[in-house]
Write a protein that holds these residues in place. Structure first.
Motif, PDB file in Angstrom:
ATOM      1  N   CYS A  57       6.758  45.785  28.008  1.00  0.00           N
ATOM      2  CA  CYS A  57       7.912  45.888  26.765  1.00  0.00           C
ATOM      3  C   CYS A  57       8.459  45.003  26.242  1.00  0.00           C
ATOM      4  CB  CYS A  57       8.946  47.220  27.231  1.00  0.00           C
ATOM      5  SG  CYS A  57       9.476  47.430  25.281  1.00  0.00           S
ATOM      6  N   VAL A  58       9.073  43.852  26.588  1.00  0.00           N
ATOM      7  CA  VAL A  58       9.939  43.135  26.564  1.00  0.00           C
ATOM      8  C   VAL A  58       8.744  41.849  25.811  1.00  0.00           C
ATOM      9  CG1 VAL A  58      11.779  40.838  27.115  1.00  0.00           C
ATOM     10  CG2 VAL A  58      12.235  43.320  27.786  1.00  0.00           C
ATOM     11  N   ASP A  59       7.494  41.721  27.140  1.00  0.00           N
ATOM     12  CA  ASP A  59       6.692  40.637  26.757  1.00  0.00           C
ATOM     13  C   ASP A  59       5.584  41.060  25.632  1.00  0.00           C
ATOM     14  OD1 ASP A  59       7.280  38.865  28.456  1.00  0.00           O
ATOM     15  OD2 ASP A  59       6.158  38.797  29.502  1.00  0.00           O
ATOM     16  N   SER A  60       5.938  42.238  25.188  1.00  0.00           N
ATOM     17  CA  SER A  60       4.748  42.842  24.281  1.00  0.00           C
ATOM     18  C   SER A  60       5.393  42.538  22.601  1.00  0.00           C
ATOM     19  CB  SER A  60       4.670  44.578  24.077  1.00  0.00           C
ATOM     20  OG  SER A  60       3.599  45.058  23.090  1.00  0.00           O
ATOM     21  N   MET A  61       6.250  43.299  22.450  1.00  0.00           N
ATOM     22  CA  MET A  61       7.791  42.756  21.735  1.00  0.00           C
ATOM     23  C   MET A  61       7.730  40.781  21.346  1.00  0.00           C
ATOM     24  SD  MET A  61      10.782  41.482  20.742  1.00  0.00           S
ATOM     25  CE  MET A  61      11.936  41.535  22.331  1.00  0.00           C
ATOM     26  N   PHE A  70       3.615  42.934  18.870  1.00  0.00           N
ATOM     27  CA  PHE A  70       3.052  43.237  18.916  1.00  0.00           C
ATOM     28  C   PHE A  70       4.641  44.682  18.669  1.00  0.00           C
ATOM     29  CE2 PHE A  70       0.421  40.849  21.860  1.00  0.00           C
ATOM     30  CZ  PHE A  70      -0.975  41.454  20.966  1.00  0.00           C
ATOM     31  N   ILE A  71       3.895  45.262  17.558  1.00  0.00           N
ATOM     32  CA  ILE A  71       5.119  46.855  17.739  1.00  0.00           C
ATOM     33  C   ILE A  71       4.683  47.142  18.901  1.00  0.00           C
ATOM     34  CG2 ILE A  71       4.768  48.612  16.460  1.00  0.00           C
ATOM     35  CD1 ILE A  71       3.186  47.780  13.591  1.00  0.00           C
ATOM     36  N   THR A  72       5.371  47.155  19.421  1.00  0.00           N
ATOM     37  CA  THR A  72       6.071  48.580  20.437  1.00  0.00           C
ATOM     38  C   THR A  72       6.501  49.526  20.318  1.00  0.00           C
ATOM     39  OG1 THR A  72       5.796  46.578  21.531  1.00  0.00           O
ATOM     40  CG2 THR A  72       6.651  47.648  23.423  1.00  0.00           C
ATOM     41  N   LYS A  83      16.828  48.363  21.750  1.00  0.00           N
ATOM     42  CA  LYS A  83      16.039  46.527  20.868  1.00  0.00           C
ATOM     43  C   LYS A  83      15.304  46.072  21.197  1.00  0.00           C
ATOM     44  CE  LYS A  83      20.647  46.059  24.515  1.00  0.00           C
ATOM     45  NZ  LYS A  83      20.364  44.916  25.761  1.00  0.00           N
ATOM     46  N   TYR A  84      14.229  46.633  21.647  1.00  0.00           N
ATOM     47  CA  TYR A  84      12.526  47.008  21.828  1.00  0.00           C
ATOM     48  C   TYR A  84      11.467  46.964  21.790  1.00  0.00           C
ATOM     49  CZ  TYR A  84      15.179  43.580  25.245  1.00  0.00           C
ATOM     50  OH  TYR A  84      15.899  43.155  26.153  1.00  0.00           O
TER      51      TYR A  84
END
Length: 214
Positions: A155-159, A163-165, A190-191
């Motif tokens: 999730c953190v890396d996607s954001m 990328f909208i996550t 946060k993410y």
């Protein structure tokens, strides 16, 4: 400061990212070990898998790309570095172990991308970000195991990759409700937007309806 947790966070974190126009479904590490009562990784997360499989079916129906991730190590775990040294249950993901295989009910399809990884995030040390960018994806929809581990890291890396996550709460699981709920809460603050199975299915179907109207 306020004593109520929700009210406390709303002071600083009370925003929705929404959905994108071109989503992809990422199913993180639904490995057999989490479903095997004899395995140290066992987490009793059958409901999360069932939810993810329902979402996956809708994704295929409406033409949304599906990516499966797997954790895999060579014998001895040399390619797992410090992570393999620290987290001893990762031995369950050595190639050839039954516990490293995809969970029963999750048989990869020919039109699904499989991302093999050695670290928590689906993005770290893999081609996932480049692949999604090349496909024109703007919204990563995360399901998987575990909420406090590889889902959160992804999730953190996607954001961070732009990328909208979206994280589907019903389709994520952990070995205990406390870390599961705490990490969903923090990711939502946060993410990402933490959403329900019903919400993500409605979103997927709305994209299909939009194509029909065009």
């Amino acid at each position: 400061m306020t004593e109520n947790l929700d009210d406390n966070y709303k002071i600083a974190y009370d925003n929705k990212a929404g959905f994108g126009k071109s989503p992809a479904l990422v199913m993180v590490d639904f490995a057999q070990g989490y479903f095997d009562p004899d395995c140290v990784l066992y987490a009793g997360v059958d409901d999360a898998l069932a939810s993810a499989l329902r979402i996956r079916e809708i994704a295929h129906q409406v033409g949304i790309p599906v990516i499966l991730t797997e954790v895999t190590y060579q014998k001895g775990g040399l390619n797992g570095g410090r992570f393999f040294e620290k987290a001893k249950p990762l031995a369950c993901f050595v190639k050839g172990e039954r516990t490293a295989e995809f969970a029963d009910g999750l048989v990869p399809r020919e039109d699904e991308i499989i991302v093999s990884k050695q670290y928590p995030s689906a993005f770290f040390g893999t081609s996932l970000a480049s692949t999604l960018t090349a496909m024109g994806i703007d919204n990563v929809v995360l399901t998987g195991l575990t909420t406090s581990g590889c889902v959160r890291a992804s999730c953190v890396d996607s954001m961070s990759h732009g990328f909208i996550t979206s994280v589907v709460a019903d389709a994520c699981g952990d070995r205990h409700p406390a870390p599961h709920e705490a990490n969903l809460f923090d990711m939502n603050a946060k993410y990402a937007d933490v959403v329900s199975e019903a919400e993500i299915i409605a979103f997927f179907r709305s994209l299909d309806a939009g194509k029909s109207d065009a």
